[in-house]
Scaffold this active site. Structure first.
Site, PDB file in Angstrom:
ATOM      1  N   TYR A 170       0.723  -1.281  -0.077  1.00 31.24           N
ATOM      2  CA  TYR A 170      -0.171  -0.024   0.061  1.00 31.24           C
ATOM      3  C   TYR A 170       0.998   1.146  -0.080  1.00 31.24           C
ATOM      4  CZ  TYR A 170      -3.221   3.606   1.813  1.00 31.24           C
ATOM      5  OH  TYR A 170      -4.011   4.748   1.982  1.00 31.24           O
ATOM      6  N   ASP A 199      -0.766  -7.524   5.807  1.00 30.14           N
ATOM      7  CA  ASP A 199      -1.918  -6.566   5.818  1.00 30.14           C
ATOM      8  C   ASP A 199      -3.100  -7.447   4.953  1.00 30.14           C
ATOM      9  OD1 ASP A 199      -3.668  -5.004   4.815  1.00 30.14           O
ATOM     10  OD2 ASP A 199      -2.167  -3.267   4.675  1.00 30.14           O
TER      11      ASP A 199
END
Ligand SMILES: *Cc1c(COP(=O)(O)O)cnc(C)c1O
Length: 391
Positions: free
Chosen positions: A109, A181
């Site tokens: 990300y 994540d």
């Protein structure tokens, strides 16, 4: 036998009931708490009696969300944060010290990448980022020695996958902490802890909350590891607000229903886009020709609500198509009941150069599409008319 996911997402953390017989969790808009006497206060402060001291540290509404999330991820403990990035940055800063080394993937990300490329090198942490999906290279870098292995799967925006079980095993062999994540998959589709990860992080802002009205972050794992990050978070003050915790709890109650719909609709839309002449590529782990489809089938129970596709007409075609969509917010966000669409070139990867995007395998004509819970027939018709308008 353990109750099933949908039941737990409604009841976990709430089974003891609330004051006044309230059926829903009260929002505790309070900074501090009272005690019977000084001995009681002292016991609560030392953690010998249940209770709360100060809402930067703990709050009863936030605790319900933590209890719910630790149940859904099959963890011993959970702690919450103001945002997903607060969860990620507090976790990294808790475990990494100057001289340490972290191994991760190139496609994490945007905010996480910024940690790896700017902030961690600033404190003299060595960061090695490997091509996402190159497991041999990743294992070789982990075997060189590291303190932390950071994974994210599926990734943004081209939906690449990494084999959680394989890489967490490699991390364990080095006594490195593994962090995954799980934002894109959610605990409905994937449980990294069951696949050998030490810690799992979420941006609760996305699918967990699911309604684009609250931000939050969650960390789940063993009590020993989560406690360390909790004590750091108490001091950095990256605390989740009780009103946001309430909204996230409410969202999670429908998580299983929503994700079932996201999974089903995204698959249909991916197949539809695959059949379109103006579409040059579709990235969705549920498609049999996706390069990591086998890994997806092994570690995920559903393929998720995120997909991306590119247009033959490049960025000019993207500019023409996006405003034609009637059922998509053009926004830098994902995971909501509403469909959202945007080009990575102006959202997640706005700070990268065209060359860097090319290296990451992000076509200039790429559109990221977060499939909402609208009826899929309407979403497909909407995409069809927008594609037709390209002429
Ligand atoms: C959005 C997102 C984050 C960051 O979460 P915030 O709540 O926006 O801070 C981290 N990881 C992934 C995969 C995300 O999509």
């Amino acid at each position: 036998m353990q109750d099933k996911f949908g039941t737990r997402s409604v009841w976990a953390g709430e089974q003891d009931g609330f004051p006044e017989g309230s059926s829903q969790v009260p929002v505790y808009h309070t900074v501090t708490y009272g005690y019977e006497d000084l001995d009681h206060w002292y016991d609560v402060a030392l953690g010998k009696a249940p209770g709360h001291i100060y809402s930067r540290n703990t709050n009863p509404t936030v605790k319900v969300l933590e209890d719910k999330m630790k149940d859904l991820e099959g963890a011993e403990a959970a702690t919450c944060f103001a945002t997903g990035m607060a969860a990620i940055s507090n976790t990294l800063f808790t475990f990494l010290k100057p001289g340490d080394r972290v191994v991760s993937i190139k496609d994490s990300y945007g905010g996480t990448s910024k940690m790896f490329l700017d902030f961690l090198p600033d404190i003299n942490v060595e960061v090695t980022l490997v091509e996402t999906g190159d497991h041999e290279q990743m294992e070789a870098e982990i075997a060189r020695g590291c303190q932390l292995v950071y994974l994210e799967t599926p990734t943004n925006p081209t939906l690449k996958l990494v084999d959680i079980e394989r890489l967490c095993k490699a991390a364990r062999a080095q006594q490195a902490i593994s962090v995954v994540d799980n934002t894109f998959a959610t605990p409905v589709n994937q449980n990294p802890l069951a696949l050998g990860a030490d810690l799992v992080v979420h941006s609760a802002t996305k699918f967990l909350g699911g309604h684009s009205d609250a931000m939050g972050g969650v960390l789940c794992g063993s009590k020993a590891l989560v406690d360390k990050v909790y004590h750091y978070r108490e001091i950095t003050g990256a605390t989740l607000h009780p009103m946001s915790a309430y909204l996230l709890i409410r969202g999670i109650k429908t998580l299983e229903l929503r994700i079932a719909r996201h999974n089903e609709s995204a698959m249909k839309i991916a197949e539809f886009l695959n059949s379109q002449d103006k579409v040059s590529a579709v990235f969705y782990p549920g498609l049999p020709d996706h390069p990591h489809h086998e890994v997806a089938k092994r570690q995920m129970r559903g393929f998720g609500g995120m997909l991306s596709f590119s247009l033959h007409g490049g960025y000019e075609a993207v500019k023409a198509l996006l405003p034609k969509l009637n059922y998509a917010h053009l926004a830098a966000h994902l995971g909501s009941v509403d469909t959202l669409a945007g080009p990575p070139k102006v959202t997640s990867h706005v700070e990268t150069t065209p060359e860097e995007r090319k290296q990451l395998g992000i076509p200039e004509g790429l559109i990221r599409y977060s499939v909402g819970i609208e009826n899929v027939e309407d979403l497909i018709a909407d995409l069809q008319q927008a594609l037709d308008s390209l002429g």
